[in-house]
Write an enzyme that holds these catalytic residues in place. Structure first.
Site, PDB file in Angstrom:
ATOM      1  N   GLU A  70       3.414  -8.487  13.547  1.00  0.00           N
ATOM      2  CA  GLU A  70       2.452  -8.936  14.871  1.00  0.00           C
ATOM      3  C   GLU A  70       1.947 -10.353  14.573  1.00  0.00           C
ATOM      4  OE1 GLU A  70      -1.307  -6.664  15.304  1.00  0.00           O
ATOM      5  OE2 GLU A  70      -0.846  -5.608  13.445  1.00  0.00           O
TER       6      GLU A  70
ATOM      7  N   ARG B 226       0.648  -1.278  -0.128  1.00  0.00           N
ATOM      8  CA  ARG B 226      -0.049   0.062   0.055  1.00  0.00           C
ATOM      9  C   ARG B 226       0.573   1.274  -0.109  1.00  0.00           C
ATOM     10  NH1 ARG B 226      -2.398  -3.977   2.117  1.00  0.00           N
ATOM     11  NH2 ARG B 226      -1.468  -3.832   4.116  1.00  0.00           N
TER      12      ARG B 226
END
Length: 176
Positions: free
Chosen positions: A96, A59
């Site tokens: 994460e 992105r």
């Protein structure tokens, strides 16, 4: 920036169970939202005299070139492994929810060039820290890191201590 926050879609359990994904594609498809996003990033960095804007896959490739254009800077993609055709250097990092690696062409940043790194999300800080490592290894100077969204509760900013970090939208818990 609450009007931009309203354009971001929250998707639970993506890409893995337990993760709340903040989808910026709904913001990007809104012409006023996208323009506001690029304008706000450009306003933050207009006086930084950047030579390059580095966009992190994927992105960061969307608004990185628009920001580079607005700043009169060049654009460099930072890619996942095996996507760049010429000689690269790499840095590993933790997400994460897993591990990954980023690569950049060895000739993408010249020593002394002033670099702004952009991405859609600052979560744990691993991706951004790996990109800082790549720029530093090539002799560039990181003069700013810009993000559309920052998840404050994951403390990613801590991994970027000593750097100018800017986020348009900040979330302080997983219920937003």
């Amino acid at each position: 920036m609450d009007h931009l926050k309203a354009l971001v879609r929250s998707v639970p359990d993506f890409p893995v169970p337990g993760i709340l994904f903040y989808d910026v594609t709904t913001l990007l498809k809104d012409r006023k939202g996208f323009a506001t996003l690029v304008d706000a990033l450009a306003e933050q960095y207009v006086d930084h005299n950047a030579d390059l804007v580095l966009g992190i896959e994927a992105r960061g490739f969307i608004f990185g070139p628009a920001l580079a254009y607005r700043l009169g800077a060049g654009f460099v993609p930072v890619r996942k492994p095996g996507k760049l055709p010429a000689e690269t250097i790499a840095a590993d990092y933790e997400l994460e929810y897993g591990n990954n690696r980023l690569e950049i062409h060895t000739d993408a940043v010249r020593p002394g060039q002033r670099v702004i790194i952009v991405d859609d999300l600052l979560a744990t800080g691993g991706t951004a820290a790996a990109t800082v490592e790549l720029v530093t290894a090539l002799g560039g100077e990181v003069i700013g890191l810009g993000f559309v969204i920052e998840l404050d509760f994951l403390h990613g900013r801590d991994k970027l201590a000593g750097h100018d970090v800017f986020s348009l939208l900040r979330y302080d818990d997983t219920s937003e």
